[in-house]
Scaffold this motif. Structure first.
Motif, PDB file in Angstrom:
ATOM      1  N   ARG A  16     -11.736  16.699 -33.756  1.00 27.92           N
ATOM      2  CA  ARG A  16     -11.825  17.040 -32.332  1.00 27.92           C
ATOM      3  C   ARG A  16     -10.563  16.660 -31.567  1.00 27.92           C
ATOM      4  O   ARG A  16     -10.154  17.352 -30.657  1.00 27.92           O
ATOM      5  N   ARG A  17      -9.970  15.561 -31.940  1.00 24.91           N
ATOM      6  CA  ARG A  17      -8.794  15.086 -31.201  1.00 24.91           C
ATOM      7  C   ARG A  17      -7.484  15.574 -31.806  1.00 24.91           C
ATOM      8  O   ARG A  17      -6.692  16.223 -31.154  1.00 24.91           O
ATOM      9  N   ASN A  18      -7.240  15.227 -33.042  1.00 29.77           N
ATOM     10  CA  ASN A  18      -5.995  15.611 -33.722  1.00 29.77           C
ATOM     11  C   ASN A  18      -6.309  15.970 -35.167  1.00 29.77           C
ATOM     12  O   ASN A  18      -6.806  15.125 -35.905  1.00 29.77           O
ATOM     13  N   ASN A  19      -5.999  17.203 -35.553  1.00 24.42           N
ATOM     14  CA  ASN A  19      -6.162  17.569 -36.955  1.00 24.42           C
ATOM     15  C   ASN A  19      -5.284  16.667 -37.810  1.00 24.42           C
ATOM     16  O   ASN A  19      -4.262  16.160 -37.353  1.00 24.42           O
ATOM     17  N   ARG A  20      -5.688  16.495 -39.054  1.00 21.99           N
ATOM     18  CA  ARG A  20      -4.932  15.684 -40.005  1.00 21.99           C
ATOM     19  C   ARG A  20      -4.382  16.603 -41.090  1.00 21.99           C
ATOM     20  O   ARG A  20      -5.099  17.445 -41.614  1.00 21.99           O
ATOM     21  N   TYR A  21      -3.108  16.400 -41.442  1.00 21.71           N
ATOM     22  CA  TYR A  21      -2.398  17.260 -42.386  1.00 21.71           C
ATOM     23  C   TYR A  21      -2.006  16.468 -43.634  1.00 21.71           C
ATOM     24  O   TYR A  21      -1.627  15.300 -43.544  1.00 21.71           O
ATOM     25  N   ALA A  22      -2.059  17.131 -44.792  1.00 20.27           N
ATOM     26  CA  ALA A  22      -1.735  16.486 -46.068  1.00 20.27           C
ATOM     27  C   ALA A  22      -0.226  16.364 -46.241  1.00 20.27           C
ATOM     28  O   ALA A  22       0.526  17.293 -45.949  1.00 20.27           O
ATOM     29  N   ILE A  23       0.189  15.209 -46.738  1.00 17.75           N
ATOM     30  CA  ILE A  23       1.591  14.959 -47.074  1.00 17.75           C
ATOM     31  C   ILE A  23       1.615  14.105 -48.339  1.00 17.75           C
ATOM     32  O   ILE A  23       0.742  13.266 -48.552  1.00 17.75           O
ATOM     33  N   LEU A  24       2.608  14.372 -49.183  1.00 18.14           N
ATOM     34  CA  LEU A  24       2.735  13.667 -50.460  1.00 18.14           C
ATOM     35  C   LEU A  24       4.113  13.013 -50.569  1.00 18.14           C
ATOM     36  O   LEU A  24       5.112  13.601 -50.153  1.00 18.14           O
ATOM     37  N   LYS A  25       4.144  11.813 -51.151  1.00 21.10           N
ATOM     38  CA  LYS A  25       5.420  11.133 -51.393  1.00 21.10           C
ATOM     39  C   LYS A  25       5.833  11.386 -52.838  1.00 21.10           C
ATOM     40  O   LYS A  25       5.204  10.917 -53.780  1.00 21.10           O
ATOM     41  N   ARG A  26       6.902  12.139 -52.981  1.00 19.51           N
ATOM     42  CA  ARG A  26       7.392  12.564 -54.294  1.00 19.51           C
ATOM     43  C   ARG A  26       8.219  11.457 -54.960  1.00 19.51           C
ATOM     44  O   ARG A  26       8.957  10.731 -54.302  1.00 19.51           O
ATOM     45  N   LYS A  27       8.089  11.395 -56.302  1.00 17.27           N
ATOM     46  CA  LYS A  27       8.898  10.439 -57.063  1.00 17.27           C
ATOM     47  C   LYS A  27       9.580  11.087 -58.269  1.00 17.27           C
ATOM     48  O   LYS A  27      10.480  10.516 -58.848  1.00 17.27           O
ATOM     49  N   LYS A  28       9.148  12.303 -58.644  1.00 20.52           N
ATOM     50  CA  LYS A  28       9.719  12.972 -59.817  1.00 20.52           C
ATOM     51  C   LYS A  28      10.851  13.905 -59.379  1.00 20.52           C
ATOM     52  O   LYS A  28      10.664  14.725 -58.492  1.00 20.52           O
ATOM     53  N   ASN A  29      12.010  13.803 -60.007  1.00 22.16           N
ATOM     54  CA  ASN A  29      13.228  14.607 -59.766  1.00 22.16           C
ATOM     55  C   ASN A  29      13.956  14.250 -58.478  1.00 22.16           C
ATOM     56  O   ASN A  29      15.157  14.401 -58.400  1.00 22.16           O
ATOM     57  N   LYS A 120      -0.136  15.484 -37.173  1.00 21.71           N
ATOM     58  CA  LYS A 120       1.005  16.384 -37.330  1.00 21.71           C
ATOM     59  C   LYS A 120       2.326  15.685 -37.003  1.00 21.71           C
ATOM     60  O   LYS A 120       3.292  15.798 -37.752  1.00 21.71           O
ATOM     61  N   LYS A 121       2.383  14.982 -35.891  1.00 15.78           N
ATOM     62  CA  LYS A 121       3.652  14.348 -35.488  1.00 15.78           C
ATOM     63  C   LYS A 121       4.116  13.318 -36.517  1.00 15.78           C
ATOM     64  O   LYS A 121       5.307  13.162 -36.760  1.00 15.78           O
ATOM     65  N   ASP A 122       3.176  12.640 -37.175  1.00 15.21           N
ATOM     66  CA  ASP A 122       3.546  11.664 -38.200  1.00 15.21           C
ATOM     67  C   ASP A 122       4.052  12.365 -39.466  1.00 15.21           C
ATOM     68  O   ASP A 122       5.015  11.918 -40.090  1.00 15.21           O
ATOM     69  N   VAL A 123       3.399  13.468 -39.832  1.00 12.78           N
ATOM     70  CA  VAL A 123       3.845  14.243 -40.993  1.00 12.78           C
ATOM     71  C   VAL A 123       5.249  14.793 -40.735  1.00 12.78           C
ATOM     72  O   VAL A 123       6.137  14.680 -41.585  1.00 12.78           O
ATOM     73  N   GLU A 124       5.465  15.359 -39.542  1.00 14.52           N
ATOM     74  CA  GLU A 124       6.796  15.893 -39.187  1.00 14.52           C
ATOM     75  C   GLU A 124       7.871  14.831 -39.313  1.00 14.52           C
ATOM     76  O   GLU A 124       8.968  15.103 -39.789  1.00 14.52           O
ATOM     77  N   GLY A 125       7.551  13.620 -38.881  1.00 13.91           N
ATOM     78  CA  GLY A 125       8.523  12.531 -38.923  1.00 13.91           C
ATOM     79  C   GLY A 125       8.868  12.075 -40.325  1.00 13.91           C
ATOM     80  O   GLY A 125       9.949  11.543 -40.563  1.00 13.91           O
TER      81      GLY A 125
END
Length: 146
Positions: A16-29, A120-125
């Motif tokens: 209702r307030r802020n959608n949450r978006y998936a983000i992954l921290k890569r370590k391969k390559n 979203k703003k955290d994922v963008e950052g």
């Protein structure tokens, strides 16, 4: 130049307030933050989206509520073993259930060390590459209009 096709995915949970978006921290390559993505499997984009969300983020197929073609492509080039390679990754928006959680422990290629659903703003950052930011911004704009 060799061209590889694939998918890049903006997976989100409604809130209702802020959608949450998936983000992954890569370590391969390379190390950094990215949206889920992967090589096209058997010329089927929708199946590839489901497969990659399962492999990279641990999101089960029954947790996927809707897949929407963003009608955009993220493109970039890189060099591997002296050969220039172009990647063309078709972008998709995927709404997942509220219960969906990121679980990178079953990733068969051990590509990521962490994953989250964030505002979203955290994922963008956090995102390492601008083409990921652009795909996220376009997807979030569409999601907010629904």
């Amino acid at each position: 130049m060799k061209t590889e096709k694939g998918v890049i995915i903006v997976a989100y949970k409604e809130s209702r307030r802020n959608n949450r978006y998936a983000i992954l921290k890569r370590k391969k390559n390379w190390e950094g933050w990215e949206l889920p993505k992967g090589h096209l499997e058997e010329d089927d984009y929708e199946d590839t989206v489901k497969l990659e969300l399962g492999e990279e983020a641990g999101i089960k197929e029954d947790e996927i509520e809707e897949i929407t073609d963003l009608e955009e492509t993220a493109e970039w080039t890189f060099e591997e073993d002296g050969e220039e390679i172009k990647r063309e990754y078709k972008a998709f928006i995927v709404r997942v259930s509220e219960e969906a959680q990121i679980d990178i422990t079953e990733n068969p290629h051990d590509e990521h060390e962490q994953g989250f659903f964030l505002k979203k703003k955290d994922v963008e950052g956090l995102l390492t590459y601008q083409n990921n930011v652009e795909v996220l911004e376009r997807a979030a704009e569409i999601v907010s209009q629904e």
